[in-house]
Scaffold this motif. Sequence first.
Motif, PDB file in Angstrom:
ATOM      1  N   THR A 163       0.866  -1.088   0.024  1.00 25.91           N
ATOM      2  CA  THR A 163       0.010  -0.130   0.057  1.00 25.91           C
ATOM      3  C   THR A 163       0.700   1.204  -0.290  1.00 25.91           C
ATOM      4  O   THR A 163       1.898   1.222   0.640  1.00 25.91           O
ATOM      5  N   ARG A 164       0.387   2.380  -0.717  1.00 22.02           N
ATOM      6  CA  ARG A 164       1.352   3.403  -0.760  1.00 22.02           C
ATOM      7  C   ARG A 164       0.223   4.335  -0.260  1.00 22.02           C
ATOM      8  O   ARG A 164      -0.900   4.720  -0.724  1.00 22.02           O
ATOM      9  N   ASP A 165       0.571   5.320   0.564  1.00 22.41           N
ATOM     10  CA  ASP A 165      -0.017   6.254   1.351  1.00 22.41           C
ATOM     11  C   ASP A 165       0.217   7.495   0.622  1.00 22.41           C
ATOM     12  O   ASP A 165       1.331   8.279   0.649  1.00 22.41           O
ATOM     13  N   GLU A 166      -0.747   7.951  -0.142  1.00 22.08           N
ATOM     14  CA  GLU A 166      -0.592   9.160  -1.090  1.00 22.08           C
ATOM     15  C   GLU A 166      -1.173  10.319  -0.473  1.00 22.08           C
ATOM     16  O   GLU A 166      -1.414  11.430  -1.080  1.00 22.08           O
ATOM     17  N   ASN A 167      -1.681  10.220   0.906  1.00 20.14           N
ATOM     18  CA  ASN A 167      -2.167  11.193   1.595  1.00 20.14           C
ATOM     19  C   ASN A 167      -1.396  11.935   2.369  1.00 20.14           C
ATOM     20  O   ASN A 167      -1.119  11.922   3.708  1.00 20.14           O
ATOM     21  N   ILE A 168      -0.143  12.538   1.790  1.00 25.11           N
ATOM     22  CA  ILE A 168       0.701  13.384   2.360  1.00 25.11           C
ATOM     23  C   ILE A 168       0.209  14.702   2.942  1.00 25.11           C
ATOM     24  O   ILE A 168      -0.556  15.499   2.522  1.00 25.11           O
TER      25      ILE A 168
END
Length: 137
Positions: A33-38
């Motif tokens: 999973t990549r957390d793109e919610n920076i």
Amino acid sequence: MSDRIDKLLTDYYSGVVEMEIAMRKADLKFPVTRDENIGGGKPVNKQSRSLDDILIREDEDTVLNELTAITRRYERLKTLISTFTPEYNQIASLRYNRRRGKHTWVHISLLLHLDEKTCRARLSELKKAISDKNNLF
């Protein structure tokens, strides 16, 4: 048609599908999973149910469902092969099991104390019976 039967028997005796199912389940257990919610906030009321998430992923995965359908096909193939004598099964196992290495017809005939033509004829009988059963493909 013969190539499809050869591939089916090779995969059946070598255990390729079982290995692919195990690998796919392992991939689904540990997803990337990549957390793109920076810089954004995190959900506050989210409950973590990892076992439920894994079961849902496995139920909804199309690749895993296709592999289980192939497994059902192999169960029908196993039932069909069990109707033949153990000698037929042994010839097919020696010819198609890639985990033990590929055996030549001469080596198979020496192991089973049969003529090379007899071994080939019995394997072709087995393949003909498999091709007559259209529900395997």
